[in-house]
Write a protein that holds these residues in place. Structure first.
Motif, PDB file in Angstrom:
ATOM      1  N   GLY A 128      11.550   3.299 -11.753  1.00  9.97           N
ATOM      2  CA  GLY A 128      11.743   2.321 -12.818  1.00  9.97           C
ATOM      3  C   GLY A 128      10.569   1.379 -12.994  1.00  9.97           C
ATOM      4  O   GLY A 128      10.531   0.625 -13.971  1.00  9.97           O
ATOM      5  N   THR A 129       9.629   1.431 -12.047  1.00  7.61           N
ATOM      6  CA  THR A 129       8.453   0.547 -12.129  1.00  7.61           C
ATOM      7  C   THR A 129       7.178   1.384 -12.163  1.00  7.61           C
ATOM      8  O   THR A 129       6.537   1.513 -13.204  1.00  7.61           O
ATOM      9  CB  THR A 129       8.417  -0.433 -10.938  1.00  7.61           C
ATOM     10  N   ASN A 183      11.620  -3.931 -10.729  1.00 14.53           N
ATOM     11  CA  ASN A 183      12.549  -3.990 -11.857  1.00 14.53           C
ATOM     12  C   ASN A 183      14.017  -4.122 -11.448  1.00 14.53           C
ATOM     13  O   ASN A 183      14.832  -4.590 -12.240  1.00 14.53           O
ATOM     14  CB  ASN A 183      12.397  -2.761 -12.754  1.00 14.53           C
TER      15      ASN A 183
END
Ligand SMILES: [Mg+2]
Length: 153
Positions: free
Chosen positions: A22-23, A96
């Motif tokens: 997610g990052t 995140n």
């Protein structure tokens, strides 16, 4: 890199701690342009690494491709404890999820990326800067004027 932020004082960032899912990667893929930016950051002198639970079992391959280290962190407390070993007052964290919350509380500078997987509201509220993408986050350290412009009073 040492920063002198008008109205905020001075600090130094030596280490950039990345979250993986997610990052640094979105839906399992590292966005185009990330590797070049990581190379630039290493050239500037930053230590760059990622902490992950290795959910997708791809951390070794990604780390080799990107030329950075990684550390196993199964939960938010693991991430915090790993950061505490790295002079957290000289660390920036880019993440995140809720797993990044405790990490954001101990580092000097916290940055969250929205991207396709979103950002947890508690982690965002304990961070300093919100950016749309990982490349935007890394650019804050490549062009220090961007970071200064966002942090100054
Ligand atoms: Mg994440």
């Amino acid at each position: 890199m040492k920063y002198d932020i008008p109205g905020q004082g001075q600090f130094e960032i030596k280490t950039i701690i990345l979250d993986l899912n997610g990052t640094l990667s979105v839906a399992g893929t590292v966005p185009e342009g990330v590797k070049e930016r990581l190379d630039q950051l290493k050239g500037i002198g930053f230590k760059v690494l990622f902490f992950t639970g290795n959910t997708r079992n791809d951390a070794d391959d990604l780390a080799a491709d990107l030329g950075i280290e990684w550390r196993l962190a199964k939960n938010a407390e693991d991430k915090r404890d790993l950061a505490l070993e790295l002079e957290p007052e000289t660390c920036a964290s880019i993440g995140n999820g809720l797993i990044d919350l405790e990490l954001m509380k101990v580092v000097k500078l916290g940055i969250v990326t929205l991207q396709a997987e979103g950002v947890h509201i508690q982690t965002m509220l304990n961070s300093d800067i919100v950016v749309p993408s990982i490349n935007d986050a890394l650019d804050l350290f490549i062009d220090e004027q961007r970071l200064i412009a966002t942090l100054r009073k």
